[in-house]
Write a protein that holds these residues in place. Structure first.
Motif, PDB file in Angstrom:
ATOM      1  N   LEU A 124       0.827  -1.211   0.000  1.00 46.46           N
ATOM      2  CA  LEU A 124       0.000   0.000   0.000  1.00 46.46           C
ATOM      3  C   LEU A 124       0.860   1.260   0.000  1.00 46.46           C
ATOM      4  N   LYS A 125       1.963   1.241   0.724  1.00 45.89           N
ATOM      5  CA  LYS A 125       2.862   2.400   0.748  1.00 45.89           C
ATOM      6  C   LYS A 125       3.461   2.651  -0.630  1.00 45.89           C
ATOM      7  N   LEU A 126       3.916   1.580  -1.281  1.00 44.76           N
ATOM      8  CA  LEU A 126       4.470   1.726  -2.625  1.00 44.76           C
ATOM      9  C   LEU A 126       3.410   2.203  -3.613  1.00 44.76           C
ATOM     10  N   ALA A 127       2.174   1.732  -3.440  1.00 42.73           N
ATOM     11  CA  ALA A 127       1.095   2.115  -4.350  1.00 42.73           C
ATOM     12  C   ALA A 127       0.856   3.621  -4.317  1.00 42.73           C
ATOM     13  N   GLU A 128       0.922   4.200  -3.146  1.00 42.06           N
ATOM     14  CA  GLU A 128       0.713   5.645  -3.035  1.00 42.06           C
ATOM     15  C   GLU A 128       1.772   6.430  -3.806  1.00 42.06           C
ATOM     16  N   THR A 129       2.979   5.896  -3.875  1.00 43.91           N
ATOM     17  CA  THR A 129       4.065   6.609  -4.567  1.00 43.91           C
ATOM     18  C   THR A 129       3.853   6.659  -6.073  1.00 43.91           C
ATOM     19  N   VAL A 130       3.018   5.747  -6.619  1.00 44.66           N
ATOM     20  CA  VAL A 130       2.770   5.756  -8.069  1.00 44.66           C
ATOM     21  C   VAL A 130       1.361   6.261  -8.386  1.00 44.66           C
ATOM     22  N   GLY A 131       0.712   6.874  -7.398  1.00 45.23           N
ATOM     23  CA  GLY A 131      -0.570   7.515  -7.644  1.00 45.23           C
ATOM     24  C   GLY A 131      -1.780   6.616  -7.592  1.00 45.23           C
ATOM     25  N   ILE A 132      -1.664   5.456  -6.959  1.00 46.32           N
ATOM     26  CA  ILE A 132      -2.807   4.556  -6.808  1.00 46.32           C
ATOM     27  C   ILE A 132      -3.511   4.881  -5.499  1.00 46.32           C
ATOM     28  N   ARG A 133      -4.817   4.938  -5.554  1.00 46.65           N
ATOM     29  CA  ARG A 133      -5.588   5.207  -4.342  1.00 46.65           C
ATOM     30  C   ARG A 133      -5.604   3.968  -3.453  1.00 46.65           C
TER      31      ARG A 133
END
Length: 409
Positions: A124-133
């Motif tokens: 989830l942390k990595l997802a935020e870095t690529v603009g995923i909600r």
């Protein structure tokens, strides 16, 4: 088979052929002319009944030194082999023992990459870095921090494990069962869930509730590029409030294109190579999707991808195993795939046990569910997780196993 098995090519060992996922892998590879040797956990494994299996070997459920020796012996017998695994537990075991398997080439991610995928909090942390909600998430480490999260959460809340495989031994040691998903309607209910884990001193994630249906995006990553992609939408799940897909539809790749690119960016950020599923919850009302997890393995609804000609198992065997990129057919994006036994269980829950459905926002529509269940048998584009007229053995074996379980009860 569609193609004759090539004796010059190494066979593919498939570890864990006890579910529809393993059967799907066997069918896809067997139809492509690959010699498939199934390594089964038990003598009644449904994969052993597939006509596309060149050989079945019952290795048992234990993952120990005896299994290492057995795989080495099989590799020596065939000269070489490529080994695929189905479950996360088997992949974890193979990652640890891959260097001990002699001439057998293990197709599995690197240990640090697999740990990142298994840990939902890291994902989830990595997802935020690529603009995923991502849903608002808390990762308590004590009962005190759990209670603080209870106060801060918006309800209803969802409880899930960051890394189920790592948590399971500790929970079992203290007589606690691992539940994939739990719902809490209010602060008091969430507090009671947290108190249950005090003996083990380990706590799951707490996540805000995200409405909608499961959207799965599937990719085969090679050299940082998505060489194959596929996606589906869950139509029905077991249990009804969310779990795994019992009915799913293939989706055109023209849909959710921006989200596909973000999923690929996430897999690059993880460092992923090979086959993976990026799973979202899609809110039909708003069109927004929130990330749930990455599955770094063949997934539960894998038979739909097989029927659609996605070729993920072939890519794992040929591209990762041999360095050869196979020519794959165009995707069939007009299919629906069903697991009828799970559908029946779902119907029974909706019709006769609606009080057991934990999701407070689940819409109970018995008439709609019954009509859709019956109508799908007449859909020409409907396919099945297990039934295939070209390979009826696994379905018949599954019915036999189900009847034996009923007799034992």
């Amino acid at each position: 088979m569609n193609g004759q098995a090539n004796p010059a090519s190494p066979p593919c060992f498939v570890l864990g052929i006890d579910t529809q996922i393993g059967v799907g892998v066997i069918r896809e590879l067997g139809r492509a002319g690959v010699r498939v040797v199934g390594l089964a956990n038990r003598s009644r494994s449904i994969g052993l009944a597939s006509r596309y299996l060149a050989r079945g070997v019952v290795v048992g459920p234990a993952r120990d030194d005896a299994l290492v020796r057995r795989i080495r012996e099989l590799g020596d017998e065939y000269g070489s082999a490529i080994l695929l695994a189905i479950s996360e537990a088997d992949l974890t075991w193979l990652i640890t023992h891959r260097e001990a398997l002699g001439s057998v080439k293990v197709i599995a991610p690197e240990a640090d990459v697999f740990r990142r995928v298994l840990d939902k909090a890291q994902t989830l942390k990595l997802a935020e870095t690529v603009g995923i909600r991502v849903p608002r998430t808390h990762a308590p480490t004590s009962l005190t921090s759990w209670r603080e999260a209870c106060t801060a959460m918006r309800y209803p809340a969802v409880v899930k494990w960051a890394d189920p495989i790592a948590a399971m031994p500790r929970l079992h040691k203290h007589g606690l069962s691992l539940q994939k998903l739990e719902f809490a309607a209010d602060e008091a209910a969430l507090g009671r869930i947290g108190e249950r884990f005090v003996p083990a001193q380990i706590w799951p994630l707490i996540q805000e509730y995200w409405p909608g249906r499961g959207l799965g995006q599937f990719f085969f990553m090679h050299g940082g590029q998505a060489v194959r992609r596929f996606q589906h939408l869950r139509i029905a799940e077991w249990p009804p409030e969310g779990g795994f897909s019992s009915v799913c539809d293939a989706l055109s790749l023209s849909q959710h294109q921006d989200l596909q690119e973000r999923s690929i960016a996430l897999l690059r950020a993880v460092g992923w190579e090979g086959c993976a599923m990026v799973e979202y919850r899609l809110d039909d009302a708003t069109g927004e999707a929130a990330l749930m997890e990455i599955n770094g393995r063949f997934w539960g609804s894998f038979p739909l991808a097989v029927h659609a000609g996605a070729g993920f198992a072939r890519l794992a065997y040929q591209l990762q195993g041999q360095g050869i990129r196979p020519a794959l057919p165009p995707l069939n994006e007009e299919l629906r795939c069903r697991m009828v036994i799970s559908e029946i269980k779902r119907l029974m829950r909706i019709l006769f046990q609606p009080g057991k459905i934990q999701d407070p926002f689940f819409c109970i529509r018995p008439g709609h569910e019954l009509w859709r269940f019956a109508r799908d048998f007449l859909r020409p584009e409907a396919r099945y997780y297990l039934w295939d007229h070209r390979d009826p053995g696994p379905m018949l074996a599954d019915l036999r196993n189900y009847a034996l379980r009923l007799l034992k009860r």
